[in-house]
Design a protein around this motif. Sequence first.
Motif, PDB file in Angstrom:
ATOM      1  N   TRP A 219      -7.997   7.579  -0.281  1.00  0.00           N
ATOM      2  CA  TRP A 219      -9.039   8.539  -0.676  1.00  0.00           C
ATOM      3  C   TRP A 219      -8.409   9.846  -1.162  1.00  0.00           C
ATOM      4  CZ3 TRP A 219      -9.838  13.160   2.110  1.00  0.00           C
ATOM      5  CH2 TRP A 219     -10.940  13.910   1.707  1.00  0.00           C
TER       6      TRP A 219
ATOM      7  N   TRP B 152      -4.091   4.252   5.955  1.00  0.00           N
ATOM      8  CA  TRP B 152      -4.105   3.822   4.562  1.00  0.00           C
ATOM      9  C   TRP B 152      -5.396   4.185   3.840  1.00  0.00           C
ATOM     10  CZ3 TRP B 152       0.691   3.362   4.612  1.00  0.00           C
ATOM     11  CH2 TRP B 152       1.367   2.685   5.622  1.00  0.00           C
ATOM     12  N   THR B 153      -6.529   4.056   4.500  1.00  0.00           N
ATOM     13  CA  THR B 153      -7.795   4.370   3.842  1.00  0.00           C
ATOM     14  C   THR B 153      -7.870   5.852   3.489  1.00  0.00           C
ATOM     15  OG1 THR B 153      -8.906   2.593   5.041  1.00  0.00           O
ATOM     16  CG2 THR B 153     -10.300   4.292   4.063  1.00  0.00           C
ATOM     17  N   LYS B 154      -7.479   6.716   4.437  1.00  0.00           N
ATOM     18  CA  LYS B 154      -7.481   8.152   4.173  1.00  0.00           C
ATOM     19  C   LYS B 154      -6.475   8.506   3.075  1.00  0.00           C
ATOM     20  CE  LYS B 154      -9.017   9.719   8.743  1.00  0.00           C
ATOM     21  NZ  LYS B 154      -8.657  10.521   9.944  1.00  0.00           N
TER      22      LYS B 154
ATOM     23  N   TRP C  11       0.833  -1.207   0.000  1.00  0.00           N
ATOM     24  CA  TRP C  11       0.000   0.000   0.000  1.00  0.00           C
ATOM     25  C   TRP C  11       0.862   1.250   0.000  1.00  0.00           C
ATOM     26  CZ3 TRP C  11      -4.672   1.020  -1.344  1.00  0.00           C
ATOM     27  CH2 TRP C  11      -5.654   0.038  -1.268  1.00  0.00           C
TER      28      TRP C  11
END
Length: 398
Positions: free
Chosen positions: A155, A150-152, A6
């Motif tokens: 996005w 990681w999600t932020k 990632w």
Amino acid sequence: MIKRIWVLVWGIWLMLSSVQVFGQAGDPVYPPKNSDYLLLDKGLQYRITKSINSMYNFDFPTAERDFAVIMYQYPDHPLPDFLMALGYWWRIELDVTNTRYDDIFIQYLDRANEKAEEMFDENPKNKEAAFFLAAGYGFMGRLYSERKSWTKAAWAGRNALKYMDLSRGEAEFNPELLLGDALFNYFSVWIPENYPLLKPVMALFPKGNKQLGLQQLETVASNAFYTRVEAQYFLFRLYASEEKRPYDALRISEYLHSKFPNNPYFHRSYARHLYTVGRWTEAVEQSYEILNRIDNKQYGYESNSGRYAAFYVAEYHYRVGDRAEAKKYYLKTVAYGEESESQESGYYLHALIQLGKIETAAKNKAQAKKYFDRVKKYAKRNHPAHKEARDFIKKNKL
């Protein structure tokens, strides 16, 4: 491994989108008289030049007073909020493990993005609004990736890439947008070269060209108005590490330090590159200056820079045979490393090894063993420092 993948994948997205909107002072770009873009306003560029120079030179009070005036004059434009965020990014850049400025940095970027989105909603062809959104989301993504959110990061990276594509096509912005192309060209090749497992992932992206990427970075570093310093920043880091061109890294860092002499990041980078090419006298001179500034509590000079500087001074004294001075500055390196919680850094570990060797030579085996045990505690087993410590303990029966 999943998290590492990632990080690398988002490195590509974020490098593509991390278009720093303002750079080093230079001759202003003269826009067409009918331009509606604030960034291309001649008079404003003159004022931005002074303010940005102050910011890069870590004179934040002066810079932020100017930014506040711009905020008063253009309350609905993203420019002033983005400028304020940029100043906090450079505070973060000094030591990315320090989260002290994260919240205010994100707050200013959120405000800048909200204003840019309103501009974009009113006119989807507004290249300036898209330009700010690409930069704003790019910087968010860089911070979130550092924080392992990681999600932020995902996005933000997607949004940055979307708006970067939408910002293309305005001739006056082309030198600035070239930075994103340059970084993509370089890292889209570098990642699969260094991480073969990611080749299938990188096959989804257009094919890059590392040498073209470096040439484009040099072009931006020489010709752009807004993104010049950002290009120089990436160039000296790539030249120092990936490209093994230490003299080119020194050339750029020397220029940046001379232009912004109170910027601690550029100062310690200059000292590091002097050390790397063997210009010991100058490296030690700059390192002593860094340490003096820390002692005098000059803004921005802190333990992270001290760890670098103390190590270079210690190494110099060790090589010329002055073990007492070497020990003094290796101990400072260790102290600064602990203050900045950098116990896994190479300088910290190597300083402990050198201290262990000094104590062994002085017949203080018990103290030497303590230093080597600390190396084994903080270094991963496959780290060269861990192996050196194990071998030294065994050989010297510590």
